[in-house]
Design a protein around this motif. Sequence first.
Motif, mmCIF file in Angstrom:
data_model
loop_
_atom_site.group_PDB
_atom_site.id
_atom_site.type_symbol
_atom_site.label_atom_id
_atom_site.label_comp_id
_atom_site.label_asym_id
_atom_site.label_seq_id
_atom_site.Cartn_x
_atom_site.Cartn_y
_atom_site.Cartn_z
ATOM 1 N N TYR A 588 0.853 -1.185 0.000
ATOM 2 C CA TYR A 588 0.000 0.000 0.000
ATOM 3 C C TYR A 588 0.893 1.240 0.000
ATOM 4 O O TYR A 588 1.980 1.233 0.589
ATOM 5 N N THR A 589 0.417 2.301 -0.637
ATOM 6 C CA THR A 589 1.189 3.548 -0.682
ATOM 7 C C THR A 589 0.276 4.750 -0.514
ATOM 8 O O THR A 589 -0.787 4.832 -1.134
ATOM 9 N N ILE A 590 0.717 5.676 0.341
ATOM 10 C CA ILE A 590 0.115 7.003 0.435
ATOM 11 C C ILE A 590 1.035 7.969 -0.303
ATOM 12 O O ILE A 590 2.240 8.004 -0.044
ATOM 13 N N THR A 591 0.474 8.725 -1.226
ATOM 14 C CA THR A 591 1.203 9.792 -1.902
ATOM 15 C C THR A 591 0.531 11.107 -1.536
ATOM 16 O O THR A 591 -0.688 11.256 -1.709
ATOM 17 N N ALA A 592 1.303 12.066 -1.007
ATOM 18 C CA ALA A 592 0.743 13.343 -0.579
ATOM 19 C C ALA A 592 1.417 14.488 -1.317
ATOM 20 O O ALA A 592 2.631 14.457 -1.555
ATOM 21 N N ALA A 593 0.622 15.489 -1.682
ATOM 22 C CA ALA A 593 1.178 16.720 -2.248
ATOM 23 C C ALA A 593 1.687 17.567 -1.085
ATOM 24 O O ALA A 593 0.899 17.967 -0.215
ATOM 25 N N THR A 594 2.990 17.815 -1.056
ATOM 26 C CA THR A 594 3.599 18.471 0.101
ATOM 27 C C THR A 594 4.559 19.564 -0.341
ATOM 28 O O THR A 594 4.901 19.694 -1.515
ATOM 29 N N ASN A 595 5.037 20.324 0.646
ATOM 30 C CA ASN A 595 6.102 21.302 0.427
ATOM 31 C C ASN A 595 7.182 21.086 1.476
ATOM 32 O O ASN A 595 6.935 20.410 2.495
ATOM 33 N N PRO A 596 8.390 21.615 1.278
ATOM 34 C CA PRO A 596 9.519 21.307 2.176
ATOM 35 C C PRO A 596 9.323 21.726 3.625
ATOM 36 O O PRO A 596 10.020 21.227 4.508
ATOM 37 N N SER A 597 8.383 22.648 3.888
ATOM 38 C CA SER A 597 8.161 23.066 5.274
ATOM 39 C C SER A 597 7.252 22.105 6.036
ATOM 40 O O SER A 597 7.147 22.177 7.264
ATOM 41 N N ASP A 598 6.586 21.197 5.330
ATOM 42 C CA ASP A 598 5.761 20.196 6.006
ATOM 43 C C ASP A 598 6.642 19.218 6.772
ATOM 44 O O ASP A 598 7.733 18.853 6.314
ATOM 45 N N GLU A 599 6.155 18.791 7.921
ATOM 46 C CA GLU A 599 6.876 17.810 8.728
ATOM 47 C C GLU A 599 6.198 16.449 8.628
ATOM 48 O O GLU A 599 4.984 16.362 8.434
ATOM 49 N N ILE A 600 7.012 15.410 8.772
ATOM 50 C CA ILE A 600 6.505 14.043 8.799
ATOM 51 C C ILE A 600 6.823 13.436 10.156
ATOM 52 O O ILE A 600 7.965 13.511 10.624
ATOM 53 N N HIS A 601 5.830 12.850 10.779
ATOM 54 C CA HIS A 601 6.037 12.153 12.051
ATOM 55 C C HIS A 601 5.582 10.711 11.904
ATOM 56 O O HIS A 601 4.456 10.449 11.456
ATOM 57 N N SER A 653 5.954 -1.297 -6.023
ATOM 58 C CA SER A 653 6.103 0.154 -5.995
ATOM 59 C C SER A 653 4.824 0.855 -6.433
ATOM 60 O O SER A 653 4.039 0.327 -7.223
ATOM 61 N N SER A 654 4.646 2.062 -5.931
ATOM 62 C CA SER A 654 3.506 2.879 -6.328
ATOM 63 C C SER A 654 3.543 3.142 -7.824
ATOM 64 O O SER A 654 4.602 3.257 -8.441
ATOM 65 N N ASN A 655 2.360 3.271 -8.408
ATOM 66 C CA ASN A 655 2.269 3.588 -9.835
ATOM 67 C C ASN A 655 2.009 5.067 -10.072
ATOM 68 O O ASN A 655 1.729 5.485 -11.192
ATOM 69 N N ILE A 656 2.097 5.892 -9.015
ATOM 70 C CA ILE A 656 1.882 7.327 -9.171
ATOM 71 C C ILE A 656 3.223 8.030 -9.390
ATOM 72 O O ILE A 656 4.135 7.924 -8.560
ATOM 73 N N ALA A 657 3.311 8.751 -10.498
ATOM 74 C CA ALA A 657 4.518 9.516 -10.795
ATOM 75 C C ALA A 657 4.472 10.882 -10.141
ATOM 76 O O ALA A 657 5.486 11.387 -9.651
ATOM 77 N N SER A 658 3.301 11.504 -10.138
ATOM 78 C CA SER A 658 3.179 12.805 -9.484
ATOM 79 C C SER A 658 1.732 13.097 -9.137
ATOM 80 O O SER A 658 0.803 12.626 -9.805
ATOM 81 N N LEU A 659 1.585 13.885 -8.086
ATOM 82 C CA LEU A 659 0.284 14.365 -7.619
ATOM 83 C C LEU A 659 0.432 15.865 -7.398
ATOM 84 O O LEU A 659 1.257 16.286 -6.585
ATOM 85 N N LYS A 660 -0.330 16.673 -8.131
ATOM 86 C CA LYS A 660 -0.136 18.120 -8.069
ATOM 87 C C LYS A 660 -1.457 18.851 -7.825
ATOM 88 O O LYS A 660 -2.496 18.470 -8.357
ATOM 89 N N VAL A 661 -1.363 19.900 -7.040
ATOM 90 C CA VAL A 661 -2.466 20.846 -6.900
ATOM 91 C C VAL A 661 -2.206 21.952 -7.922
ATOM 92 O O VAL A 661 -1.308 22.778 -7.741
ATOM 93 N N VAL A 662 -2.957 21.972 -9.017
ATOM 94 C CA VAL A 662 -2.698 22.939 -10.086
ATOM 95 C C VAL A 662 -3.543 24.200 -9.933
ATOM 96 O O VAL A 662 -3.273 25.204 -10.600
#
Length: 717
Positions: A588-601, A653-662
């Motif tokens: 299973y894979t979670i893909t999230a649209a993120t930016n470098p200031s986001d934190e992961i815990h 592996s995930s089949n998602i290459a990219s996820l974007k908020v356009v």
Amino acid sequence: MILTKTGVEKIRAELGNIPLFDSSLKTLKEEVDAEIALGIDTPIPKDYSGGYTHVRHKKNWIVLQKAGVLYQILDDEKYAKYVKDMLMQYEELYKTLPLHPKTKSYARGKLFWQCLNDANWLVYVSQAYDCIYDYLTKKERKKLEKNLFRPFADHISVESPQFYQRVHNHSTWGNAAVGMIGLVMDDQALIDRAMYGIKGVNLDKTAKDDDGGFLNKDGRAGFLANIEAPFSPDGYYNEGPYYQRYAMYPFLVFATALNNVRPETKIFEYKDGVLLKSINALLNLTDANGNFYPLNDGQKGMSLYNNALVTAVNISYHYGSQDKGLLSIAKEQGRVLLDDSGVAVAIDLRDGKEQPFDKKSINLSDGANGQQGGVGILRNDELELVFKYTSQGSSHGHYDKLSFSLYDELGEVLQDYGLARFVNIEQKGGGNYLKENKTWAKQTVAHNTLVQNETSHFLGKYEIGSQHHSELYFFDNQNDSLQIISAKEKNAYPGTEMHRTMALIKDADFEKPLVLDILKIISEKENQYDLPFYYFGQLITTNFEFTTPKTLKTLGEKNGYQHLWLEAEGKANEGNTQFSWLNNRRFYTITAATNPSDEIHLVRIGANDPEFNLRRDAGFMLRRKNAQNTTFVATMEAHGSYSPVSESAVNASSNIASLKVVLDAEDYTAITISGKSGGNRLFIIANTNASKEARHQLKINGKEYTWVGPYHYNQIK
């Protein structure tokens, strides 16, 4: 009441020719015969749930009811004598009993530590009494009614109004108990008390039940009020499926008794037939393996194989629409009731009338008028997404607006924790709710939904949460390839609006349907936002770097955060962050649209839990600080498999290459999803107009898009 004379005649005529009924009868007879051989034991009450005296009296109520049924069907006097002898023993015992010695309950019983279990006892035992009523002499009946049944009914009602005089699953059991023994005794006062509650009773406005829920103050109580208020027109019960399952037995057996003894009540037609309608709703609140979704206080593993669901399926089939899909469930359950409804099911199964019970995507409204949120279930290709946007759910409600859980045919993928309780295990808090139910399980951070500033929705306070509910934005299950639900929550955090949209998208480029999750937040000020995802299994890979501490510390100090160990932390990527794990031999894979200031815990449940009352489950949390208006976007995909026999991993592996908020504006949010195998997809949601007829026109990256309805999805070049 439950077994009619006509029904008994039909059963006796068909015996030996109805396989499922015959096998059910054989099993029940063996059980009761073994109990008769052991002798009768009615010990002095002293234990909480799970203790010997509690379990023994509970066993007695079950065996009494079954023995009464056997007497009616087999016409064997030994069963009537057994019921009579035990009832006389209870008559001797009950008139000597004070309140139960355990003082924890808000409403103590006499046989049991709480009135609820006393009511359980009387619901079952009234059926046993009904079955042997004509076997007893008039003098014997008078003795039992004067010294046992009427005092018993009085104790759980007029002497315990805080238990009886409200709208709650507890009271439903009390209403049914008083009403059923009233029907057997032909006591109109008891029947009226059951139907309408106790007249002239005022409850202390500060009184609370064991779970912290406030009691009913509007004066409405009794069986009819307990049908009117908790059930929505769709049949959803506001406390959630776990307690709906528990309450369905008294609802349905008392309704059956009223239908048979007082048909003029037309009880199965009450509130547009909601009792029978609710059974369909309840069956739709189960996963592929028949387990109920653990919404609100719900113990995992409770399923449609529970005895209450056998009752529900049989009664629904016989007194309802004769839906042939119910026969397939009865066949799975492997047993039927030994009464009019059970024989009807068994005969039609014998005659080959069963059809599959088809569970599809469904939206179940909440609230007496269906206007207090609800639960949406999206189903496609063995994937099930459960989206909760309900009312508070009485005292059993959790603080988790716009939360979700995800299932496939193998079980839970992203979980709802459920309750913190070991039901009927005496060693764990007497089998009752543990303090961690309030400090963890009910808190918002225990669920897959947004937490603002490490504070639970409605401050984790029932009196606030019970005043509000989320609002459905739209639900669409008309397209087999894309099913979607969207809802808004404006009151969980004053000054903040949450709008969550979740879609199940079937796409040839993906092995399983893809889950798209869009959570848009508009706030009056900057906040810290946490979005957790609780999973089972083993972390496989991430596309971000993280560090693991040498010494574990908690993620926070209160509101559930004190129960989370921080096992690792890192920074999200610019663009996309991915997290993959393996469970039940599937990836299973979670893909999230993120930016470098986001934190992961990376977190694990179990901190500040010295008695090990909590499961040590893991979670993946996105944290966004100093944000005011923002949008979380993620996809979840199931893919591939691993065989420990061949030691081969397929499609790991995930089949998602990219996820974007356009595009992310007040009126529209647009997302693109690109697959590694090619193909781009565009999803647009209209954030402020959910009309199915509304026409939209929008330009994104120089290209015009037009569509009708609240969302748009297509493949793009």
